[in-house]
Design an enzyme around this catalytic site. Structure first.
Site, PDB file in Angstrom:
ATOM      1  N   ASP A  11       0.793  -1.178  -0.013  1.00 18.24           N
ATOM      2  CA  ASP A  11      -0.079   0.061   0.028  1.00 18.24           C
ATOM      3  C   ASP A  11       0.928   1.192  -0.109  1.00 18.24           C
ATOM      4  O   ASP A  11       1.517   1.513   0.881  1.00 18.24           O
ATOM      5  CB  ASP A  11      -0.906  -0.024   1.302  1.00 18.24           C
ATOM      6  CG  ASP A  11      -1.746   1.095   1.229  1.00 18.24           C
ATOM      7  OD1 ASP A  11      -1.250   2.251   0.763  1.00 18.24           O
ATOM      8  OD2 ASP A  11      -2.976   0.996   1.522  1.00 18.24           O
ATOM      9  N   HIS A  12       1.014   1.756  -1.074  1.00 18.26           N
ATOM     10  CA  HIS A  12       2.205   2.931  -1.243  1.00 18.26           C
ATOM     11  C   HIS A  12       1.945   3.981  -0.231  1.00 18.26           C
ATOM     12  O   HIS A  12       3.124   4.539   0.148  1.00 18.26           O
ATOM     13  CB  HIS A  12       2.262   3.188  -2.803  1.00 18.26           C
ATOM     14  CG  HIS A  12       1.561   4.243  -3.137  1.00 18.26           C
ATOM     15  ND1 HIS A  12       0.249   3.906  -3.618  1.00 18.26           N
ATOM     16  CD2 HIS A  12       1.532   5.706  -3.257  1.00 18.26           C
ATOM     17  CE1 HIS A  12      -0.634   5.070  -3.960  1.00 18.26           C
ATOM     18  NE2 HIS A  12       0.472   6.189  -3.878  1.00 18.26           N
ATOM     19  N   HIS A  72      -5.488   3.083   1.517  1.00 20.29           N
ATOM     20  CA  HIS A  72      -4.693   4.095   1.934  1.00 20.29           C
ATOM     21  C   HIS A  72      -5.296   4.919   3.317  1.00 20.29           C
ATOM     22  O   HIS A  72      -4.242   5.152   4.065  1.00 20.29           O
ATOM     23  CB  HIS A  72      -4.565   5.145   0.980  1.00 20.29           C
ATOM     24  CG  HIS A  72      -4.187   4.677  -0.464  1.00 20.29           C
ATOM     25  ND1 HIS A  72      -3.257   3.606  -0.514  1.00 20.29           N
ATOM     26  CD2 HIS A  72      -4.394   5.130  -1.687  1.00 20.29           C
ATOM     27  CE1 HIS A  72      -3.242   3.080  -1.700  1.00 20.29           C
ATOM     28  NE2 HIS A  72      -3.626   4.274  -2.628  1.00 20.29           N
TER      29      HIS A  72
HETATM   30  O1  LIG Z   1      -4.165   4.238  -5.326  1.00 17.15           O
HETATM   31  C1  LIG Z   1      -4.193   5.187  -5.893  1.00 17.15           C
HETATM   32  O2  LIG Z   1      -3.487   6.406  -5.253  1.00 17.15           O
HETATM   33  C2  LIG Z   1      -3.430   7.685  -6.009  1.00 17.15           C
HETATM   34  C3  LIG Z   1      -2.841   8.730  -5.255  1.00 17.15           C
HETATM   35  O3  LIG Z   1      -1.559   8.411  -4.754  1.00 17.15           O
HETATM   36  P1  LIG Z   1      -0.883   9.621  -4.414  1.00 17.15           P
HETATM   37  O4  LIG Z   1       0.690   8.817  -4.129  1.00 17.15           O
HETATM   38  O5  LIG Z   1      -0.457  10.301  -5.854  1.00 17.15           O
HETATM   39  O6  LIG Z   1      -1.251  10.314  -3.525  1.00 17.15           O
HETATM   40  C4  LIG Z   1      -4.732   7.893  -6.609  1.00 17.15           C
HETATM   41  O7  LIG Z   1      -4.815   9.124  -7.621  1.00 17.15           O
HETATM   42  C5  LIG Z   1      -5.268   6.683  -7.503  1.00 17.15           C
HETATM   43  O8  LIG Z   1      -6.617   7.020  -7.758  1.00 17.15           O
HETATM   44  C6  LIG Z   1      -5.305   5.519  -6.445  1.00 17.15           C
HETATM   45  O9  LIG Z   1      -5.653   4.268  -7.418  1.00 17.15           O
END
Ligand SMILES: O=C1O[C@H](COP(=O)(O)O)[C@@H](O)[C@H](O)[C@H]1O
Ligand SMILES: NC(=O)C1=CN([C@@H]2O[C@H](COP(=O)(O)OP(=O)(O)OC[C@H]3O[C@@H](n4cnc5c(N)ncnc54)[C@H](OP(=O)(O)O)[C@@H]3O)[C@@H](O)[C@H]2O)C=CC1
Length: 503
Positions: A183-184, A246
């Site tokens: 989960d990044h 997230h």
């Molecule tokens: O997992 C996701 O995350 C992005 C947002 O990631 P970020 O690191 O740019 O905050 C989101 O735009 C995307 O829809 C979603 O699948």
């Protein structure tokens, strides 16, 4: 648990190397680690995908996405790319995996490697996920001659049932120790900061509870809509896209009890314990929205996308209030809020404290701690102090830790860089465990069934570029958040003259 560090002669294989994620995130993260000296020059990196490409063609495709800010880092691009080769093969036939395995075995033999260290990164759509995982185990696992770590990307199912199915396929083949579910958000600097911030500051421990805190908000906002991705997003929606994963991850780190040690399993045990304390919530109390054309007509509405069903009720904005049923948090509303096509791009946490007791300063603003995850990492604590100078008025100011001022020239890794490095170190703390998934899907599946069911309510409209649907401020107020009007307050305050005249 294996905390063996993968250092020299590690083999990293990126599956789905021709895809978007590999190009935009995985390979740039590997380059970032290399650039900063966190990936050895002895590493072998391979891309694997079905598309026909030469090594050189893959390299040419990847290079434009690497971050280079200095002449020195530009020179490293070519050096790094020489570590990268490509295998083109199908995902559902043994040959490709057998070929891959023999390349790795040859590499290990040439370098006299006694324990093969392999990191397999699945940058793949869920449709081929289990096929690749099982073929890898069959044809490209070194058995007792080495260690494999398998990084997998969301989605980990789309509800409780599908998540369990996925787990049923994976669990007999890959152990929990070998699996690293990304989960990044767990790799973002301020999210990683949550553990030391929470548990290395004694003053904070004393007030981190419902005696002092009256509301918590975790907010995700994006300025852009789903332009071009509408068809894909339509079956996902904002709740599944960023809230179940997230934002919930951020929530657990923010609210969980102190782990008994820094051991990754101790950390994950506490996260699960907290998740289990979240009360079932009433789907009807969630504020749902879908964006329409911008007020000036320049930006399209969600339904203007040709790839979207014109009657779609897909939720592009949601705000929900959770309750944590434990002694520490009972009675404190925890608001999760996320939306696309809003007025700003930011992710932040707001922890609001009780107002001051009756007395000489009963009318001052509440203390509020803001942790800005992005953009521009920062933490600030809104405080009341005396205006500097001859007068005795109070003003709201802040204890401000803005990273760009405090930590000039620091290398702050991208989330993927940070997580790949954790994986190389065998550190699972910032990866999602199977039981976390189970609890989070249990919580969110009833809500998803409600918003996607036949009787789903129509989401409230909000114009592209606004803060969200009408009713948002009331929703926040009804759920305990007190918004102070700071019209007399601008930041930074450098002179008391801004407050009033001298007489
Ligand atoms: O997992 C996701 O995350 C992005 C947002 O990631 P970020 O690191 O740019 O905050 C989101 O735009 C995307 O829809 C979603 O699948
Ligand atoms: N490092 C930094 O950048 C620092 C910045 N500051 C500055 O300090 C000042 C105070 O900080 P901050 O608390 O962030 O700013 P404010 O208190 O002015 O606003 C906080 C947020 O509240 C939300 N909001 C607006 N109207 C309402 C409403 N009616 N009900 C509920 N929420 C509402 C908005 O976010 P949303 O639309 O998302 O709801 C807004 O961004 C700001 O000027 C800030 O720029 C201070 C210290 C450090």
């Amino acid at each position: 648990m294996s905390h063996v560090e993968f250092k020299e002669n590690t083999v990293i294989v990126v599956f789905g190397a021709s895809g978007d994620l590999a190009k935009k995130k995985t390979f740039p993260a590997l380059f970032g680690l290399y650039r900063e000296g966190y990936l050895s020059k002895t590493t072998k990196i391979m891309g694997y995908a079905r598309s026909k490409m030469t090594d050189e063609e893959l390299r040419t495709r990847l290079a434009p996405f690497f971050k280079t800010t200095t002449e020195e880092s530009k020179k490293l691009v070519e050096e790094f790319l020489q570590l990268v080769t490509y295998v083109s093969a199908p995902y559902d036939q043994p040959e490709g995996y057998q070929k891959l395995n023999s390349i790795i075995e040859k590499f290990d033999a040439e370098r006299n490697v006694t324990e093969s260290h392999r990191l397999y990164y699945l940058a793949l759509p869920p449709s081929v996920f289990t096929t690749v995982a099982s073929n890898l185990k069959k044809y490209a696992h070194p058995g007792d001659k080495g260690l494999v770590r398998l990084i997998v990307e969301k989605p980990f199912g789309r509800d409780l049932k599908t998540s369990r199915e996925l787990q049923r396929h994976l669990a007999p083949i890959w152990t929990e120790e070998e699996l690293y579910r990304i989960d990044h958000y767990l790799g973002k600097e301020m999210v990683k900061n949550m553990l030391p911030f929470r548990f290395a500051n004694n003053f904070l421990s004393a007030c981190w509870n419902n005696n002092f805190i009256t509301s918590v908000q975790i907010t995700f906002k994006e300025k852009f809509g789903t332009e071009g991705r509408g068809g894909y997003f339509d079956s996902i929606g904002i709740i599944r896209d960023v809230m179940q994963n997230h934002l919930l991850q951020v929530l657990t780190l923010l609210l969980m009890e102190r782990p008994r040690s820094a051991d990754p399993e101790a950390v994950r045990d506490e996260k699960v314990r907290l998740l289990k304390c979240i009360k079932e919530f009433d789907p009807k109390k969630v504020l749902l929205g879908q964006y329409t054309q911008s007020e000036d007509g320049t930006k399209p509405g969600y339904l203007d996308d040709a790839t979207v069903d014109p009657k779609s009720k897909c939720v592009t904005f949601a705000a929900m209030c959770l309750e944590v049923d434990n002694e520490r948090w009972e009675g404190v509303p925890i608001i999760l809020r996320a939306g696309k096509a809003l007025n700003a791009s930011k992710v932040e946490i707001r922890v609001q404290f009780k107002g001051t007791a009756n007395g000489m300063y009963s009318d001052v603003s509440r203390n509020e701690l803001v942790i800005r995850v992005q953009p521009d990492e920062a933490m600030y604590l809104k405080m009341n102090t005396k205006v500097p100078g001859i007068k005795n008025e109070t003003t709201t100011t802040e204890l401000d830790l803005s990273y760009k001022d405090r930590y000039k020239n620091f290398y702050i890794p991208e989330a993927y860089e940070s997580l790949i490095r954790d994986c190389l170190h065998g550190d699972h703390s910032n990866f999602v465990r199977d039981d976390e998934l189970e609890v989070s899907w249990k919580l969110f599946t009833p809500l998803l069934n409600f918003v996607e069911g036949d009787d789903a309510p129509k989401p409230l409209p909000y114009a592209y570029g606004t803060r969200g649907p009408n009713g948002l401020n009331q929703y926040l107020a009804d759920n305990g958040y007190v918004h102070e009007n700071h019209s007399s307050y601008s930041w930074p305050i450098t002179t008391p003259d801004v407050l009033e005249s001298k007489i």
